[in-house]
Design a protein around this motif. Structure first.
Motif, PDB file in Angstrom:
ATOM      1  N   LEU A  43     -43.473 -20.360 -26.301  1.00 46.38           N
ATOM      2  CA  LEU A  43     -44.548 -19.623 -26.289  1.00 46.38           C
ATOM      3  C   LEU A  43     -44.854 -19.196 -27.768  1.00 46.38           C
ATOM      4  N   GLU A  44     -43.845 -18.950 -28.658  1.00 41.83           N
ATOM      5  CA  GLU A  44     -43.952 -18.469 -29.827  1.00 41.83           C
ATOM      6  C   GLU A  44     -42.858 -18.848 -30.631  1.00 41.83           C
ATOM      7  N   PRO A  45     -42.786 -19.394 -32.007  1.00 38.06           N
ATOM      8  CA  PRO A  45     -41.701 -19.716 -32.821  1.00 38.06           C
ATOM      9  C   PRO A  45     -40.741 -18.412 -32.902  1.00 38.06           C
ATOM     10  N   ALA A  46     -41.371 -17.152 -33.001  1.00 36.78           N
ATOM     11  CA  ALA A  46     -40.438 -16.141 -33.119  1.00 36.78           C
ATOM     12  C   ALA A  46     -39.440 -16.050 -31.918  1.00 36.78           C
ATOM     13  N   ASN A  47     -39.682 -16.606 -30.789  1.00 40.68           N
ATOM     14  CA  ASN A  47     -38.813 -16.462 -29.556  1.00 40.68           C
ATOM     15  C   ASN A  47     -37.701 -17.509 -29.847  1.00 40.68           C
ATOM     16  N   ALA A  48     -37.452 -17.915 -30.650  1.00 45.25           N
ATOM     17  CA  ALA A  48     -36.174 -19.044 -30.510  1.00 45.25           C
ATOM     18  C   ALA A  48     -35.029 -18.562 -29.961  1.00 45.25           C
ATOM     19  N   ALA A  49     -34.676 -17.318 -30.555  1.00 52.56           N
ATOM     20  CA  ALA A  49     -33.324 -16.702 -29.704  1.00 52.56           C
ATOM     21  C   ALA A  49     -33.411 -16.670 -28.247  1.00 52.56           C
ATOM     22  N   GLN A  54     -26.881 -16.652 -29.335  1.00 47.85           N
ATOM     23  CA  GLN A  54     -25.514 -16.679 -28.758  1.00 47.85           C
ATOM     24  C   GLN A  54     -24.941 -15.059 -28.422  1.00 47.85           C
ATOM     25  N   GLN A  55     -26.178 -14.195 -28.354  1.00 48.90           N
ATOM     26  CA  GLN A  55     -25.792 -12.750 -28.161  1.00 48.90           C
ATOM     27  C   GLN A  55     -26.741 -12.306 -27.218  1.00 48.90           C
ATOM     28  N   GLU A  56     -27.389 -13.010 -26.274  1.00 46.74           N
ATOM     29  CA  GLU A  56     -28.223 -12.460 -25.481  1.00 46.74           C
ATOM     30  C   GLU A  56     -27.878 -11.755 -24.285  1.00 46.74           C
ATOM     31  N   ARG A 188     -19.629  -1.476 -23.529  1.00 48.57           N
ATOM     32  CA  ARG A 188     -20.351  -1.589 -24.779  1.00 48.57           C
ATOM     33  C   ARG A 188     -20.308  -3.049 -24.887  1.00 48.57           C
ATOM     34  N   TYR A 189     -21.345  -3.784 -25.744  1.00 50.43           N
ATOM     35  CA  TYR A 189     -21.294  -5.107 -26.095  1.00 50.43           C
ATOM     36  C   TYR A 189     -22.585  -5.215 -26.900  1.00 50.43           C
ATOM     37  N   GLU A 190     -22.427  -6.388 -27.906  1.00 48.91           N
ATOM     38  CA  GLU A 190     -23.577  -6.820 -28.658  1.00 48.91           C
ATOM     39  C   GLU A 190     -24.403  -7.366 -28.219  1.00 48.91           C
ATOM     40  N   GLY A 191     -25.612  -7.207 -28.107  1.00 49.67           N
ATOM     41  CA  GLY A 191     -26.596  -7.942 -27.269  1.00 49.67           C
ATOM     42  C   GLY A 191     -28.024  -7.971 -27.715  1.00 49.67           C
ATOM     43  N   SER A 192     -28.984  -8.367 -26.849  1.00 46.36           N
ATOM     44  CA  SER A 192     -30.346  -8.746 -27.448  1.00 46.36           C
ATOM     45  C   SER A 192     -31.208  -7.844 -26.686  1.00 46.36           C
ATOM     46  N   LEU A 193     -32.675  -7.967 -27.106  1.00 48.61           N
ATOM     47  CA  LEU A 193     -33.600  -7.466 -26.060  1.00 48.61           C
ATOM     48  C   LEU A 193     -33.708  -8.353 -24.934  1.00 48.61           C
ATOM     49  N   THR A 194     -34.020  -7.813 -23.854  1.00 52.36           N
ATOM     50  CA  THR A 194     -33.977  -8.584 -22.640  1.00 52.36           C
ATOM     51  C   THR A 194     -35.631  -9.169 -22.359  1.00 52.36           C
ATOM     52  N   THR A 201     -30.528  -7.461 -31.817  1.00 50.84           N
ATOM     53  CA  THR A 201     -30.271  -6.580 -32.579  1.00 50.84           C
ATOM     54  C   THR A 201     -30.024  -5.083 -31.732  1.00 50.84           C
ATOM     55  N   VAL A 202     -29.337  -5.349 -30.434  1.00 50.99           N
ATOM     56  CA  VAL A 202     -29.101  -4.274 -29.767  1.00 50.99           C
ATOM     57  C   VAL A 202     -27.726  -4.051 -29.586  1.00 50.99           C
ATOM     58  N   ASP A 203     -27.436  -2.739 -29.785  1.00 50.22           N
ATOM     59  CA  ASP A 203     -26.112  -2.123 -29.159  1.00 50.22           C
ATOM     60  C   ASP A 203     -26.233  -1.513 -27.828  1.00 50.22           C
ATOM     61  N   TRP A 204     -25.631  -2.431 -26.899  1.00 54.18           N
ATOM     62  CA  TRP A 204     -25.672  -1.921 -25.329  1.00 54.18           C
ATOM     63  C   TRP A 204     -24.588  -0.948 -25.069  1.00 54.18           C
ATOM     64  N   VAL A 205     -24.988  -0.011 -24.359  1.00 57.57           N
ATOM     65  CA  VAL A 205     -24.279   0.901 -23.647  1.00 57.57           C
ATOM     66  C   VAL A 205     -24.663   0.988 -22.273  1.00 57.57           C
ATOM     67  N   VAL A 206     -23.726   0.511 -21.247  1.00 56.27           N
ATOM     68  CA  VAL A 206     -24.103   0.733 -19.832  1.00 56.27           C
ATOM     69  C   VAL A 206     -23.351   1.593 -19.064  1.00 56.27           C
ATOM     70  N   LEU A 207     -23.678   2.744 -18.451  1.00 57.62           N
ATOM     71  CA  LEU A 207     -22.925   3.346 -17.519  1.00 57.62           C
ATOM     72  C   LEU A 207     -22.465   2.727 -16.605  1.00 57.62           C
ATOM     73  N   SER A 208     -21.160   2.960 -16.140  1.00 54.72           N
ATOM     74  CA  SER A 208     -20.457   2.256 -15.003  1.00 54.72           C
ATOM     75  C   SER A 208     -20.867   2.853 -13.924  1.00 54.72           C
ATOM     76  N   ASP A 209     -21.113   4.188 -13.520  1.00 55.64           N
ATOM     77  CA  ASP A 209     -21.317   4.778 -12.382  1.00 55.64           C
ATOM     78  C   ASP A 209     -23.001   4.712 -12.157  1.00 55.64           C
ATOM     79  N   PRO A 210     -23.429   4.377 -10.883  1.00 54.34           N
ATOM     80  CA  PRO A 210     -24.823   4.592 -10.720  1.00 54.34           C
ATOM     81  C   PRO A 210     -25.418   5.694 -10.285  1.00 54.34           C
ATOM     82  N   ILE A 211     -26.645   5.813 -10.209  1.00 60.35           N
ATOM     83  CA  ILE A 211     -27.405   7.072  -9.627  1.00 60.35           C
ATOM     84  C   ILE A 211     -27.732   6.712  -8.536  1.00 60.35           C
TER      85      ILE A 211
END
Length: 245
Positions: A43-49, A54-56, A188-194, A201-211
């Protein structure tokens, strides 16, 4: 540097990056059909990632390595309940003053939004909802906190979000801390915008326990934005770390 984590084998994870402060939530992309995730990069050249990164994100949060990740310090203040529909998700923008600190880095809360169903998997399991709290760091990197939601008791703060959508004025103050589970174990892991441009460019922190949220609340998001979920991406050579031992 983003964050530094030293494993038992004296391995350091530190990746320099830069990021947009506000992830885009508008445009021609969708979650299905000719403009769905498989075609975002066209859709856009900027969307190549979206196709070659490799860090999606999102990923299946499985096989994590135990590490000393320090304390996750969440300092969120109440905010007016004033949700809006971005065209891709239901979102609530945060006023100044709320922060998240982890790994020696402090991030300021920008907004949170809801995905139905969850984008990340947890050991292969997909939850009905996932809430993303998007924060910006001083170096422009994003820190996103993910919270899973399963079926159970109704969530008062989530109901406030639903009730405020489309209302002419903001509802009573909403305490975002009500979206947090009692446990603070996290991954934690190094990832991307979804969403496009899928910037890594995202530092992901995901809580293990759900609400918990009610089935009625889940169905409310099913009616608003069914399937606003990017497919799971490969982990490749990244480290997925979990707090605790």
């Amino acid at each position: 540097m983003r964050f530094h984590i030293i494993l038992a084998a004296a391995l350091t994870l530190a990746v320099p990056v830069s990021a947009q402060e506000h992830p885009p939530h508008a445009g021609t992309w969708t979650y299905g059909g000719a403009t769905g995730p498989e075609r975002w990069s066209d859709l856009e050249p900027a969307n190549a990632a979206c196709a070659v990164g490799q860090q999606e994100s999102p990923i299946d949060l499985t096989g994590a390595i135990a590490a000393d990740l320090g304390v996750l310090d969440i300092d969120w203040s109440p905010m007016p309940a004033a949700a809006r529909d971005t065209g891709h998700a239901i979102q609530l923008d945060a006023p100044e003053g709320s922060t998240m600190a982890v790994g020696g880095q402090t991030y300021r809360l920008l907004q949170f939004h809801v995905h139905q169903p969850a984008e990340h998997l947890l050991d292969g399991q997909r939850f009905p909802l996932e809430i993303h709290f998007v924060h910006a760091g001083p170096d422009g990197v994003l820190g996103v906190l993910g919270v899973f939601a399963g079926v159970g008791a109704s969530s008062a703060p989530l109901q406030a979000v639903i009730d405020s959508l489309g209302a002419p004025t903001a509802g009573p103050a909403l305490d975002p801390n009500g979206f947090l589970p009692a446990g603070r174990d996290f991954l934690r892991y190094e990832g991307s915008l979804t969403t496009p441009p899928c910037s890594e460019t995202v530092d992901w922190v995901v809580l293990s326990d759900p609400i918990t949220v009610s089935q009625d609340q889940i169905e409310a998001f099913e009616r608003l934005h069914p399937g606003n979920t990017r497919p799971v991406q490969p982990l490749y050579r990244r480290f997925l770390l979990r707090s605790g031992h």
